[in-house]
Design a protein around this motif. Structure first.
Motif, PDB file in Angstrom:
ATOM      1  N   LEU A  54     -53.477  10.323   4.322  1.00 36.04           N
ATOM      2  CA  LEU A  54     -54.024   9.077   3.791  1.00 36.04           C
ATOM      3  C   LEU A  54     -55.336   9.333   3.055  1.00 36.04           C
ATOM      4  N   GLN A  55     -56.180  10.170   3.621  1.00 40.77           N
ATOM      5  CA  GLN A  55     -57.461  10.517   2.986  1.00 40.77           C
ATOM      6  C   GLN A  55     -57.233  11.234   1.664  1.00 40.77           C
ATOM      7  N   GLU A  56     -56.266  12.136   1.625  1.00 39.33           N
ATOM      8  CA  GLU A  56     -55.983  12.865   0.385  1.00 39.33           C
ATOM      9  C   GLU A  56     -55.456  11.940  -0.699  1.00 39.33           C
ATOM     10  N   ILE A  57     -54.608  10.993  -0.317  1.00 43.01           N
ATOM     11  CA  ILE A  57     -54.070  10.048  -1.294  1.00 43.01           C
ATOM     12  C   ILE A  57     -55.192   9.190  -1.870  1.00 43.01           C
ATOM     13  N   ILE A  58     -56.056   8.685  -1.005  1.00 39.68           N
ATOM     14  CA  ILE A  58     -57.190   7.882  -1.473  1.00 39.68           C
ATOM     15  C   ILE A  58     -58.095   8.711  -2.378  1.00 39.68           C
ATOM     16  N   THR A  59     -58.365   9.952  -1.980  1.00 45.26           N
ATOM     17  CA  THR A  59     -59.209  10.838  -2.779  1.00 45.26           C
ATOM     18  C   THR A  59     -58.615  11.078  -4.162  1.00 45.26           C
ATOM     19  N   MET A  60     -57.323  11.332  -4.227  1.00 44.49           N
ATOM     20  CA  MET A  60     -56.698  11.595  -5.521  1.00 44.49           C
ATOM     21  C   MET A  60     -56.658  10.355  -6.404  1.00 44.49           C
ATOM     22  N   LEU A  61     -56.456   9.181  -5.804  1.00 45.25           N
ATOM     23  CA  LEU A  61     -56.493   7.947  -6.590  1.00 45.25           C
ATOM     24  C   LEU A  61     -57.886   7.706  -7.165  1.00 45.25           C
ATOM     25  N   VAL A  62     -58.895   7.899  -6.327  1.00 43.08           N
ATOM     26  CA  VAL A  62     -60.278   7.730  -6.793  1.00 43.08           C
ATOM     27  C   VAL A  62     -60.599   8.760  -7.871  1.00 43.08           C
ATOM     28  N   PHE A  63     -60.174  10.009  -7.653  1.00 44.97           N
ATOM     29  CA  PHE A  63     -60.444  11.059  -8.636  1.00 44.97           C
ATOM     30  C   PHE A  63     -59.755  10.767  -9.963  1.00 44.97           C
ATOM     31  N   ALA A  64     -58.525  10.293  -9.916  1.00 43.97           N
ATOM     32  CA  ALA A  64     -57.808   9.975 -11.160  1.00 43.97           C
ATOM     33  C   ALA A  64     -58.553   8.876 -11.925  1.00 43.97           C
ATOM     34  N   ALA A  83     -48.921  11.934  -8.395  1.00 39.72           N
ATOM     35  CA  ALA A  83     -48.807  10.723  -7.578  1.00 39.72           C
ATOM     36  C   ALA A  83     -47.466  10.687  -6.849  1.00 39.72           C
ATOM     37  N   MET A  84     -46.407  11.128  -7.511  1.00 39.36           N
ATOM     38  CA  MET A  84     -45.088  11.153  -6.871  1.00 39.36           C
ATOM     39  C   MET A  84     -45.061  12.166  -5.713  1.00 39.36           C
ATOM     40  N   LEU A  85     -45.697  13.303  -5.897  1.00 43.59           N
ATOM     41  CA  LEU A  85     -45.769  14.298  -4.821  1.00 43.59           C
ATOM     42  C   LEU A  85     -46.569  13.759  -3.632  1.00 43.59           C
ATOM     43  N   LEU A  86     -47.660  13.054  -3.926  1.00 38.56           N
ATOM     44  CA  LEU A  86     -48.442  12.447  -2.848  1.00 38.56           C
ATOM     45  C   LEU A  86     -47.642  11.367  -2.125  1.00 38.56           C
ATOM     46  N   ALA A  87     -46.860  10.598  -2.872  1.00 38.52           N
ATOM     47  CA  ALA A  87     -46.009   9.592  -2.246  1.00 38.52           C
ATOM     48  C   ALA A  87     -44.980  10.266  -1.341  1.00 38.52           C
ATOM     49  N   GLY A  88     -44.454  11.396  -1.788  1.00 39.64           N
ATOM     50  CA  GLY A  88     -43.531  12.160  -0.955  1.00 39.64           C
ATOM     51  C   GLY A  88     -44.187  12.668   0.308  1.00 39.64           C
ATOM     52  N   ALA A  89     -45.405  13.144   0.192  1.00 38.14           N
ATOM     53  CA  ALA A  89     -46.142  13.615   1.367  1.00 38.14           C
ATOM     54  C   ALA A  89     -46.379  12.469   2.343  1.00 38.14           C
ATOM     55  N   ALA A  90     -46.741  11.317   1.805  1.00 37.12           N
ATOM     56  CA  ALA A  90     -46.964  10.148   2.665  1.00 37.12           C
ATOM     57  C   ALA A  90     -45.674   9.749   3.363  1.00 37.12           C
ATOM     58  N   TYR A  91     -44.574   9.741   2.628  1.00 34.75           N
ATOM     59  CA  TYR A  91     -43.289   9.395   3.241  1.00 34.75           C
ATOM     60  C   TYR A  91     -42.957  10.352   4.381  1.00 34.75           C
ATOM     61  N   LEU A  92     -43.100  11.641   4.134  1.00 34.99           N
ATOM     62  CA  LEU A  92     -42.750  12.635   5.146  1.00 34.99           C
ATOM     63  C   LEU A  92     -43.634  12.528   6.391  1.00 34.99           C
ATOM     64  N   ILE A  93     -44.922  12.368   6.196  1.00 36.09           N
ATOM     65  CA  ILE A  93     -45.830  12.364   7.347  1.00 36.09           C
ATOM     66  C   ILE A  93     -45.768  11.049   8.118  1.00 36.09           C
ATOM     67  N   PHE A  94     -45.524   9.944   7.414  1.00 35.42           N
ATOM     68  CA  PHE A  94     -45.464   8.669   8.106  1.00 35.42           C
ATOM     69  C   PHE A  94     -44.082   8.349   8.669  1.00 35.42           C
ATOM     70  N   SER A  95     -43.063   9.081   8.240  1.00 39.80           N
ATOM     71  CA  SER A  95     -41.720   8.845   8.786  1.00 39.80           C
ATOM     72  C   SER A  95     -41.484   9.633  10.061  1.00 39.80           C
ATOM     73  N   GLU A  96     -42.391  10.554  10.378  1.00 36.12           N
ATOM     74  CA  GLU A  96     -42.261  11.344  11.604  1.00 36.12           C
ATOM     75  C   GLU A  96     -42.428  10.436  12.827  1.00 36.12           C
TER      76      GLU A  96
END
Length: 99
Positions: A54-64, A83-96
């Motif tokens: 979640l922190q990485e996604i927020i960081t990348m959105l702010v950086f973009a 952004a698509m790769l980050l969405a994939g990471a979020a899906y994988l980590i939150f679906s666990e």
């Protein structure tokens, strides 16, 4: 942190390196004052890996946004792919399923 780490490349370009370091650390200090409590609160709702993703996604959105709006870097399709790769990471980590 984005402004502390990269803002000096535009604003303090002519300043000595030590001034850029001091200004950057002063900005980062105040951001850390918010981030540390946020992590302590967040870990009660999310697992540690979820909190990090979640922190990485927020960081990348702010950086973009920062790089396009402030540093005038053109928006390319690589931003979309990242952004698509980050969405994939979020899906994988939150679906666990929690243990």
């Amino acid at each position: 942190m984005t402004f502390a780490w990269y803002g000096h490349l535009k604003d303090l370009k002519a300043a000595p390196l030590w001034i850029a370091i001091v200004v950057s650390w002063a900005i980062a200090f105040f951001e850390y004052c918010f981030q540390v409590p946020a992590n302590r609160i967040g870990v009660t709702y999310f697992s540690l890996p979820q909190l990090k993703v979640l922190q990485e996604i927020i960081t990348m959105l702010v950086f973009a946004g920062f790089s396009v709006a402030y540093m005038k870097v053109p928006l390319t399709r690589n931003y979309f792919f990242a952004a698509m790769l980050l969405a994939g990471a979020a899906y994988l980590i939150f679906s666990e399923k929690p243990r």
